[in-house]
Design a protein around this motif. Structure first.
Motif, PDB file in Angstrom:
ATOM      1  N   GLY A   1      11.771 -72.125  16.229  1.00  0.00           N
ATOM      2  CA  GLY A   1      13.065 -71.606  16.665  1.00  0.00           C
ATOM      3  C   GLY A   1      13.636 -72.307  17.879  1.00  0.00           C
ATOM      4  O   GLY A   1      14.542 -71.781  18.539  1.00  0.00           O
ATOM      5  N   THR A   2      13.127 -73.513  18.178  1.00  0.00           N
ATOM      6  CA  THR A   2      13.552 -74.267  19.363  1.00  0.00           C
ATOM      7  C   THR A   2      13.524 -75.749  19.035  1.00  0.00           C
ATOM      8  O   THR A   2      12.651 -76.212  18.299  1.00  0.00           O
ATOM      9  CB  THR A   2      12.597 -74.010  20.551  1.00  0.00           C
ATOM     10  N   LYS A   3      14.458 -76.497  19.576  1.00  0.00           N
ATOM     11  CA  LYS A   3      14.445 -77.945  19.366  1.00  0.00           C
ATOM     12  C   LYS A   3      13.163 -78.527  19.957  1.00  0.00           C
ATOM     13  O   LYS A   3      12.714 -78.107  21.030  1.00  0.00           O
ATOM     14  CB  LYS A   3      15.662 -78.588  20.023  1.00  0.00           C
ATOM     15  N   PRO A   4      12.562 -79.517  19.292  1.00  0.00           N
ATOM     16  CA  PRO A   4      11.301 -80.083  19.789  1.00  0.00           C
ATOM     17  C   PRO A   4      11.364 -80.554  21.234  1.00  0.00           C
ATOM     18  O   PRO A   4      10.397 -80.377  21.989  1.00  0.00           O
ATOM     19  CB  PRO A   4      11.046 -81.254  18.829  1.00  0.00           C
ATOM     20  N   ALA A   5      12.500 -81.119  21.637  1.00  0.00           N
ATOM     21  CA  ALA A   5      12.621 -81.630  23.003  1.00  0.00           C
ATOM     22  C   ALA A   5      12.518 -80.519  24.043  1.00  0.00           C
ATOM     23  O   ALA A   5      12.222 -80.783  25.220  1.00  0.00           O
ATOM     24  CB  ALA A   5      13.939 -82.381  23.167  1.00  0.00           C
ATOM     25  N   ASP A   6      12.748 -79.272  23.619  1.00  0.00           N
ATOM     26  CA  ASP A   6      12.721 -78.147  24.562  1.00  0.00           C
ATOM     27  C   ASP A   6      11.384 -77.417  24.573  1.00  0.00           C
ATOM     28  O   ASP A   6      11.207 -76.460  25.335  1.00  0.00           O
ATOM     29  CB  ASP A   6      13.834 -77.155  24.222  1.00  0.00           C
ATOM     30  N   LEU A   7      10.443 -77.846  23.737  1.00  0.00           N
ATOM     31  CA  LEU A   7       9.120 -77.215  23.722  1.00  0.00           C
ATOM     32  C   LEU A   7       8.252 -77.819  24.825  1.00  0.00           C
ATOM     33  O   LEU A   7       8.116 -79.042  24.908  1.00  0.00           O
ATOM     34  CB  LEU A   7       8.446 -77.434  22.367  1.00  0.00           C
ATOM     35  N   PRO A   8       7.653 -77.024  25.683  1.00  0.00           N
ATOM     36  CA  PRO A   8       6.830 -77.572  26.778  1.00  0.00           C
ATOM     37  C   PRO A   8       5.567 -78.241  26.240  1.00  0.00           C
ATOM     38  O   PRO A   8       5.083 -77.911  25.149  1.00  0.00           O
ATOM     39  CB  PRO A   8       6.501 -76.341  27.628  1.00  0.00           C
ATOM     40  N   PRO A   9       4.989 -79.165  26.999  1.00  0.00           N
ATOM     41  CA  PRO A   9       3.815 -79.915  26.529  1.00  0.00           C
ATOM     42  C   PRO A   9       2.624 -79.041  26.137  1.00  0.00           C
ATOM     43  O   PRO A   9       1.842 -79.418  25.272  1.00  0.00           O
ATOM     44  CB  PRO A   9       3.464 -80.815  27.724  1.00  0.00           C
ATOM     45  N   LYS A  10       2.467 -77.879  26.744  1.00  0.00           N
ATOM     46  CA  LYS A  10       1.323 -77.018  26.447  1.00  0.00           C
ATOM     47  C   LYS A  10       1.605 -76.018  25.327  1.00  0.00           C
ATOM     48  O   LYS A  10       0.766 -75.186  24.995  1.00  0.00           O
ATOM     49  CB  LYS A  10       0.899 -76.250  27.713  1.00  0.00           C
ATOM     50  N   HIS A  11       2.776 -76.111  24.712  1.00  0.00           N
ATOM     51  CA  HIS A  11       3.117 -75.193  23.634  1.00  0.00           C
ATOM     52  C   HIS A  11       2.199 -75.445  22.436  1.00  0.00           C
ATOM     53  O   HIS A  11       1.852 -76.593  22.133  1.00  0.00           O
ATOM     54  CB  HIS A  11       4.587 -75.409  23.232  1.00  0.00           C
ATOM     55  N   PRO A  12       1.776 -74.399  21.717  1.00  0.00           N
ATOM     56  CA  PRO A  12       0.894 -74.593  20.549  1.00  0.00           C
ATOM     57  C   PRO A  12       1.512 -75.438  19.444  1.00  0.00           C
ATOM     58  O   PRO A  12       0.791 -75.923  18.561  1.00  0.00           O
ATOM     59  CB  PRO A  12       0.623 -73.155  20.073  1.00  0.00           C
ATOM     60  N   ALA A  13       2.810 -75.643  19.494  1.00  0.00           N
ATOM     61  CA  ALA A  13       3.466 -76.497  18.496  1.00  0.00           C
ATOM     62  C   ALA A  13       2.843 -77.885  18.448  1.00  0.00           C
ATOM     63  O   ALA A  13       2.687 -78.475  17.374  1.00  0.00           O
ATOM     64  CB  ALA A  13       4.959 -76.619  18.818  1.00  0.00           C
ATOM     65  N   TRP A  14       2.465 -78.395  19.619  1.00  0.00           N
ATOM     66  CA  TRP A  14       2.009 -79.788  19.665  1.00  0.00           C
ATOM     67  C   TRP A  14       0.587 -79.943  19.148  1.00  0.00           C
ATOM     68  O   TRP A  14       0.250 -80.985  18.576  1.00  0.00           O
ATOM     69  CB  TRP A  14       2.153 -80.330  21.091  1.00  0.00           C
ATOM     70  N   GLU A  15      -0.240 -78.930  19.313  1.00  0.00           N
ATOM     71  CA  GLU A  15      -1.581 -78.984  18.728  1.00  0.00           C
ATOM     72  C   GLU A  15      -1.484 -79.030  17.202  1.00  0.00           C
ATOM     73  O   GLU A  15      -2.178 -79.809  16.544  1.00  0.00           O
ATOM     74  CB  GLU A  15      -2.398 -77.761  19.175  1.00  0.00           C
ATOM     75  N   LEU A  16      -0.624 -78.185  16.655  1.00  0.00           N
ATOM     76  CA  LEU A  16      -0.448 -78.155  15.200  1.00  0.00           C
ATOM     77  C   LEU A  16       0.193 -79.445  14.701  1.00  0.00           C
ATOM     78  O   LEU A  16      -0.204 -79.998  13.666  1.00  0.00           O
ATOM     79  CB  LEU A  16       0.404 -76.943  14.819  1.00  0.00           C
ATOM     80  N   GLU A  17       1.169 -79.934  15.444  1.00  0.00           N
ATOM     81  CA  GLU A  17       1.830 -81.200  15.070  1.00  0.00           C
ATOM     82  C   GLU A  17       0.823 -82.339  15.039  1.00  0.00           C
ATOM     83  O   GLU A  17       0.798 -83.156  14.102  1.00  0.00           O
ATOM     84  CB  GLU A  17       2.941 -81.513  16.082  1.00  0.00           C
ATOM     85  N   ALA A  18      -0.033 -82.395  16.054  1.00  0.00           N
ATOM     86  CA  ALA A  18      -1.048 -83.451  16.096  1.00  0.00           C
ATOM     87  C   ALA A  18      -2.025 -83.320  14.934  1.00  0.00           C
ATOM     88  O   ALA A  18      -2.488 -84.331  14.385  1.00  0.00           O
ATOM     89  CB  ALA A  18      -1.789 -83.401  17.434  1.00  0.00           C
TER      90      ALA A  18
END
Length: 321
Positions: A209-226
């Protein structure tokens, strides 16, 4: 006409045109290399009836100011017909952009300018540009993958950009999807949860629900993306055995992703077929956001060199080094 500077009349130079045809904008350039860019412009990607005359006008004015161009290369969003013997060569095929679908803009463009014109995918051209001027110089086998609005990849194999029956569609490979961990169904209109459906910029935005550029580095989005990207990259490593992988696109501007990916790739490889150094194996593109359009310049240079060597313009090779 923007960003135009004169070529020294006492130093004859072969000038080349490049077009990066993207889903939202077209980048136009006249250059010889990254250090010698003589004209550059960016125009919105509208319907062909508007966009094509704007492109023709740019290159017509460039030639009036700078001199004749030798050839133009096009780095196109896809899917695109890349068979130069096809009557639909250069046409974008199954695109949601209805006005561009199977529209033979190539014929109209070439007729107006009377210049040799060569088309490849945006990621294949980015690979060409990176090999000539960027972070793949001196390499004969590498992968360029872009992770942004979509996911696409090009592969250099034995010093030649690889084409099969059509161009590669790395973004549509299937990766394991644990629906308990990640119930998100994916955004790909064809496959749902292919790599692009799960890990592209729109997938990130729809899932969180947020643009990727606005997700902070520690957001769980990046673990899943990786997780998803590493699964895909390991499959590519085992399939193509690249000397290097370059990762571009808007999502990869989150530079912390590189360390996450290096760690996951090492774990997924499990000690088998390890790169000598992950720090130099997984890199961003050396040309940054200009990889595609500069790759189009490199494609134009290839086309000109082929013609200078006596190649048959009416029956060109399917693949070029």
């Amino acid at each position: 006409m923007r960003s135009v500077r004169n070529v020294n009349a006492h130093q004859p130079v072969n000038l080349f045109g490049g077009i990066e045809a993207g889903g939202t904008k077209f980048v136009l350039m006249v250059a010889t290399d990254p250090e010698h860019i003589f004209a550059r412009s960016s125009i919105p990607a509208r319907e062909p009836a508007v966009t094509i005359p704007e492109m023709i006008r740019f290159f017509t004015q460039a030639q009036e100011h700078l001199g004749s161009l030798c050839a133009i290369g096009v780095a196109s969003f896809g899917p695109v017909d890349l068979n130069p013997r096809s009557p639909h060569y250069g046409c974008i095929t199954t695109t949601p952009k209805v006005a561009w679908s199977n529209f033979n803009w190539f014929e109209q463009f070439q007729k107006a300018l009377g210049l040799p014109l060569k088309v490849d995918t945006d990621v294949n051209c980015a690979a060409l540009g990176e090999r000539k001027w960027g972070n793949a110089q001196g390499l004969d086998n590498f992968i360029y993958l872009t992770v942004g609005t979509g996911i696409g990849g090009g592969a250099m194999v034995g010093g030649t950009v690889y084409h099969g029956q059509s161009h590669l569609e790395m973004g549509h490979m299937r990766v394991p999807h644990d629906r308990q961990q990640d119930p998100f169904p994916g955004v790909c209109p064809y496959h749902g949860d292919c790599l692009e459906g799960l890990a592209s910029g729109p997938a990130l935005e729809h899932r969180w629900g947020t643009k990727p550029a606005d997700l902070p580095p520690k957001h769980p989005a990046w673990e899943l993306e990786a997780d998803y990207l590493a699964l895909a990259l390991v499959n590519l490593i085992y399939t193509l055995s690249p000397q290097r992988i370059l990762l571009g696109g808007g999502v990869m501007k989150q530079v912390h992703l590189f360390d996450l990916l290096r760690d996951r790739i090492m774990r997924l490889l499990g000690g088998y077929h390890l790169p000598s150094s992950m720090d130099s194996f997984l890199l961003p593109p050396g040309l940054g956001d200009e990889s595609g359009v500069l790759g189009a310049i490199a494609l134009a240079q290839q086309t000109h060199a082929y013609a200078e060597q006596g190649g048959d313009d009416e029956n060109p090779p399917l693949f070029q080094k």
